[in-house]
Design a protein around this motif. Sequence first.
Motif, mmCIF file in Angstrom:
data_model
loop_
_atom_site.group_PDB
_atom_site.id
_atom_site.type_symbol
_atom_site.label_atom_id
_atom_site.label_comp_id
_atom_site.label_asym_id
_atom_site.label_seq_id
_atom_site.Cartn_x
_atom_site.Cartn_y
_atom_site.Cartn_z
ATOM 1 N N ILE A 211 40.041 27.670 90.420
ATOM 2 C CA ILE A 211 41.123 27.737 91.400
ATOM 3 C C ILE A 211 42.455 28.181 90.790
ATOM 4 O O ILE A 211 43.150 29.032 91.350
ATOM 5 N N MET A 212 42.831 27.595 89.662
ATOM 6 C CA MET A 212 44.162 27.827 89.098
ATOM 7 C C MET A 212 44.452 29.287 88.768
ATOM 8 O O MET A 212 45.548 29.766 89.081
ATOM 9 N N PRO A 213 43.523 30.031 88.171
ATOM 10 C CA PRO A 213 43.844 31.438 87.899
ATOM 11 C C PRO A 213 44.139 32.240 89.168
ATOM 12 O O PRO A 213 45.018 33.100 89.167
ATOM 13 N N VAL A 214 43.434 31.933 90.244
ATOM 14 C CA VAL A 214 43.663 32.633 91.509
ATOM 15 C C VAL A 214 45.051 32.288 92.042
ATOM 16 O O VAL A 214 45.813 33.177 92.449
ATOM 17 N N MET B 218 37.046 15.530 98.274
ATOM 18 C CA MET B 218 36.588 15.582 96.907
ATOM 19 C C MET B 218 36.476 14.193 96.311
ATOM 20 O O MET B 218 36.517 14.046 95.109
ATOM 21 N N SER B 219 36.340 13.177 97.161
ATOM 22 C CA SER B 219 36.238 11.828 96.628
ATOM 23 C C SER B 219 34.948 11.696 95.831
ATOM 24 O O SER B 219 33.919 12.262 96.165
ATOM 25 N N GLY B 220 35.037 10.969 94.734
ATOM 26 C CA GLY B 220 33.876 10.754 93.896
ATOM 27 C C GLY B 220 33.548 11.903 92.965
ATOM 28 O O GLY B 220 32.490 11.911 92.356
ATOM 29 N N VAL B 221 34.411 12.882 92.837
ATOM 30 C CA VAL B 221 34.163 14.015 91.953
ATOM 31 C C VAL B 221 34.468 13.585 90.523
ATOM 32 O O VAL B 221 35.541 13.055 90.235
ATOM 33 N N SER B 222 33.520 13.822 89.638
ATOM 34 C CA SER B 222 33.734 13.457 88.240
ATOM 35 C C SER B 222 34.826 14.324 87.642
ATOM 36 O O SER B 222 35.120 15.410 88.142
ATOM 37 N N ILE B 223 35.403 13.867 86.557
ATOM 38 C CA ILE B 223 36.471 14.620 85.904
ATOM 39 C C ILE B 223 35.946 15.956 85.392
ATOM 40 O O ILE B 223 36.666 16.956 85.385
ATOM 41 N N ASP B 224 34.672 16.021 84.996
ATOM 42 C CA ASP B 224 34.081 17.280 84.530
ATOM 43 C C ASP B 224 33.966 18.298 85.668
ATOM 44 O O ASP B 224 34.310 19.470 85.499
ATOM 45 N N VAL B 225 33.506 17.848 86.831
ATOM 46 C CA VAL B 225 33.399 18.738 87.988
ATOM 47 C C VAL B 225 34.800 19.162 88.433
ATOM 48 O O VAL B 225 35.035 20.329 88.759
ATOM 49 N N PHE B 226 35.720 18.208 88.426
ATOM 50 C CA PHE B 226 37.111 18.516 88.768
ATOM 51 C C PHE B 226 37.655 19.608 87.852
ATOM 52 O O PHE B 226 38.254 20.584 88.315
ATOM 53 N N ALA B 227 37.435 19.467 86.547
ATOM 54 C CA ALA B 227 37.925 20.454 85.577
ATOM 55 C C ALA B 227 37.306 21.824 85.849
ATOM 56 O O ALA B 227 38.006 22.849 85.816
ATOM 57 N N ASP B 228 36.020 21.864 86.133
ATOM 58 C CA ASP B 228 35.354 23.140 86.417
ATOM 59 C C ASP B 228 35.929 23.793 87.672
ATOM 60 O O ASP B 228 36.153 25.014 87.703
ATOM 61 N N ARG B 229 36.186 23.006 88.703
ATOM 62 C CA ARG B 229 36.770 23.557 89.927
ATOM 63 C C ARG B 229 38.186 24.059 89.683
ATOM 64 O O ARG B 229 38.581 25.112 90.195
ATOM 65 N N MET B 230 38.957 23.303 88.904
ATOM 66 C CA MET B 230 40.322 23.725 88.572
ATOM 67 C C MET B 230 40.301 25.037 87.800
ATOM 68 O O MET B 230 41.156 25.900 88.019
ATOM 69 N N LEU B 231 39.341 25.210 86.908
ATOM 70 C CA LEU B 231 39.235 26.455 86.144
ATOM 71 C C LEU B 231 38.999 27.652 87.054
ATOM 72 O O LEU B 231 39.401 28.769 86.729
#
Length: 155
Positions: A16-19, A1-14
Amino acid sequence: MSGVSIDVFADRMLGIMPVIMREFLRRQVDEILKGKITFPQFLVMEYLERQGGAKMKDLAVFMNVTTATTTGIVDRLVRQGYVHRLLDENDRRIVKVALTTKGRQLSGKIQQLRREVIIEIFQNISPRDRREYLRILTQIRNALQGGKKEEGGNA
C-alpha cells in the motif's frame, strides 16, 4: 482488519505505502516538477518556513545529511533568490539561513497547492475516518520522532 498478525500487516503495508507515496508525489506541486526546485530544496524551504530560519547545522540534522551536502542545497537556493544567509551577531562562525520574500511566496504557493491535493484526496472520506486517520498518523509520527508529544494537543 481485526485479528491481522503483524507479519500480514507488514506485507499489506509494503504493497500500500509505495502506491500512496507515489500518488501523493505525482500530484505534488508544479514548481518541483518543473524543475524550479528539487525535492531536497523543497524540504529545506518547508523547514525554514516552519522554524522561521535555522542554523546550517540544524538543517543538516533535519535532512539527515552532512553539512557539506546542506551547504550545496542552500547555495542553489541562495542563487535562485529563495533563501539568504545571516551571520550570528555574537559568533560569526554560526551561519543562519532564512527564506527571502521570494522564498516565502514560493513556499506559501507550494503549501496551498499541497493543501488542495489533500482536500481533493480526502474529501470523499468520512469525517470519522479522517479523524481516525489523523489519530493514527499522529501516533506514527510520534513513534518515529521518539515519542514526542503533540504540540498544541491537536493532530
